[in-house]
Design an enzyme around this catalytic site. Structure first.
Site, PDB file in Angstrom:
ATOM      1  N   SER A 122      16.270 -18.709 -39.293  1.00 39.17           N
ATOM      2  CA  SER A 122      16.422 -17.751 -40.385  1.00 39.17           C
ATOM      3  C   SER A 122      16.326 -16.339 -39.850  1.00 39.17           C
ATOM      4  O   SER A 122      15.571 -16.074 -38.909  1.00 39.17           O
ATOM      5  CB  SER A 122      15.338 -17.970 -41.453  1.00 39.17           C
TER       6      SER A 122
ATOM      7  N   ARG B  45       5.859  -7.760 -30.144  1.00 38.79           N
ATOM      8  CA  ARG B  45       5.198  -7.486 -31.427  1.00 38.79           C
ATOM      9  C   ARG B  45       5.008  -8.763 -32.240  1.00 38.79           C
ATOM     10  O   ARG B  45       3.926  -9.053 -32.728  1.00 38.79           O
ATOM     11  CB  ARG B  45       6.031  -6.483 -32.241  1.00 38.79           C
ATOM     12  N   MET B  46       6.090  -9.524 -32.401  1.00 43.84           N
ATOM     13  CA  MET B  46       5.980 -10.743 -33.187  1.00 43.84           C
ATOM     14  C   MET B  46       5.181 -11.804 -32.455  1.00 43.84           C
ATOM     15  O   MET B  46       4.439 -12.571 -33.080  1.00 43.84           O
ATOM     16  CB  MET B  46       7.369 -11.279 -33.540  1.00 43.84           C
TER      17      MET B  46
ATOM     18  N   GLU C 180       6.559 -16.339 -21.734  1.00 47.52           N
ATOM     19  CA  GLU C 180       7.201 -15.045 -21.474  1.00 47.52           C
ATOM     20  C   GLU C 180       8.298 -15.236 -20.428  1.00 47.52           C
ATOM     21  O   GLU C 180       8.401 -16.282 -19.799  1.00 47.52           O
ATOM     22  CB  GLU C 180       6.183 -14.001 -21.000  1.00 47.52           C
TER      23      GLU C 180
ATOM     24  N   GLY D 178      13.532 -17.258 -35.059  1.00 47.09           N
ATOM     25  CA  GLY D 178      13.589 -16.027 -35.836  1.00 47.09           C
ATOM     26  C   GLY D 178      14.309 -14.921 -35.097  1.00 47.09           C
ATOM     27  O   GLY D 178      14.369 -13.785 -35.570  1.00 47.09           O
TER      28      GLY D 178
ATOM     29  N   HIS E 268      14.387  -0.016 -40.278  1.00 47.33           N
ATOM     30  CA  HIS E 268      13.363  -0.570 -39.398  1.00 47.33           C
ATOM     31  C   HIS E 268      12.846   0.511 -38.448  1.00 47.33           C
ATOM     32  O   HIS E 268      13.440   1.581 -38.332  1.00 47.33           O
ATOM     33  CB  HIS E 268      13.923  -1.743 -38.576  1.00 47.33           C
TER      34      HIS E 268
ATOM     35  N   LYS F  25      13.644  -1.111 -32.798  1.00 49.39           N
ATOM     36  CA  LYS F  25      14.480  -2.301 -33.049  1.00 49.39           C
ATOM     37  C   LYS F  25      15.823  -2.135 -32.350  1.00 49.39           C
ATOM     38  O   LYS F  25      16.461  -1.092 -32.456  1.00 49.39           O
ATOM     39  CB  LYS F  25      14.680  -2.525 -34.550  1.00 49.39           C
TER      40      LYS F  25
END
EC number: 1.17.1.8
Length: 272
Positions: A124, A14-15, A36, A100, A157, A161
């Site tokens: 972060s 997704r990100m 990937e 991330g 979420h 997730k």
């Protein structure tokens, strides 16, 4: 200065797909590689088509060493094992590593920290401007209010997730602990079930919800005697995280080796 040449790790997620979109639109940054896992059915596919754009001529690869030869940085929203593998290669190549990935263990974070004497890493639990501003507010409120105000962090979420609590919840919990001047690991309460007894004074509680397609919602509740303060952030599109990550990569270019946060990128000062 020329565009920053970036690799997207986890290009099929997704990100990853959102990051490819963000780089397609970005000024000052360009996609040069799509990564990937070995054995992925996506290997060899055009990353632009994978992201729902037109073909961009950049095939999905599992070979970060080769991709990083002509790159300035990598943006990494994957899983802990993949991120740790990427850390060593990014450090060896001398490219910026924006992390991330959430769900990292203490030993994973120790590995990341170990390379920052020679590598540039921005890490972060959340790359958005709004959440990092929220963390700064949480730290200030926690510092201003004593333990008569209980701190609870609620996050929700989408159903897919895989880690809990979220990296953002931890970021906010750390901000609250920093404001109080206490170690988060000693004060955090992450589950309550059955006969738990009374809430401990000074505890920082976490509650997790999963369902639907929620991009991300976080609330920090300061519950005091006869009054309550709630600070909330709602993410409406993953693009806010992608744009923040691209901003972080561009900001980090040319910096001294070290471990940076989005608070550094956004000029908010240290949250730790």
């Amino acid at each position: 200065m020329s565009d920053m040449r970036l690799i997207v790790a986890g290009a099929g997620g997704r990100m990853g797909r959102t990051l490819i979109h963000a780089l397609h639109e970005a000024d000052g940054a360009a996609l040069v590689g799509a990564l990937e896992a070995p054995g992925s059915e996506l290997l060899g596919q055009d990353s632009g088509l994978l992201a729902g754009l037109g073909p961009n001529g950049i095939p999905v690869s599992a070979d970060l060493w080769s991709l990083s030869k002509d790159a300035d940085g990598i943006i990494d929203f994957t899983v802990p094992a993949a991120t740790i593998a990427n850390v060593a290669i990014a450090a060896e190549r001398g490219i910026v590593h924006v992390i991330g990935t959430t769900g990292l263990s203490a030993s994973d974070n120790a590995v990341i920290k170990s390379v920052t004497s020679r590598a540039i890493v921005v890490q972060s639990g959340n790359m958005s401007l709004g959440v990092n501003l929220l963390a700064a507010l949480v730290k200030q409120v926690a510092k201003s209010l004593d333990e008569d105000f209980d701190i609870e962090i609620l996050e929700m979420h989408h159903r897919a997730k895989i880690d809990a609590p979220s990296g953002t919840a931890y970021l906010l919990g750390q901000a609250a602990a920093d404001g109080r001047g206490v170690p988060l690991e000693e004060k955090s309460v992450r589950s309550r079930d059955g006969f738990t007894g009374a809430r401990g004074r000074g505890d920082i509680g976490f509650a997790t919800l999963r369902g639907g397609t929620v991009t991300g919602e976080h609330s920090v509740i300061f519950a005091g005697p006869y009054e309550r303060i709630e600070l909330t952030h709602r993410a409406e599109d993953r693009m806010i995280f992608a744009r923040g990550a691209v901003k972080a990569a561009c900001w980090a270019r040319g910096r001294k080796p070290g471990l940076y946060s989005m608070a550094d990128v956004l000029g908010l000062g240290s949250q730790s």
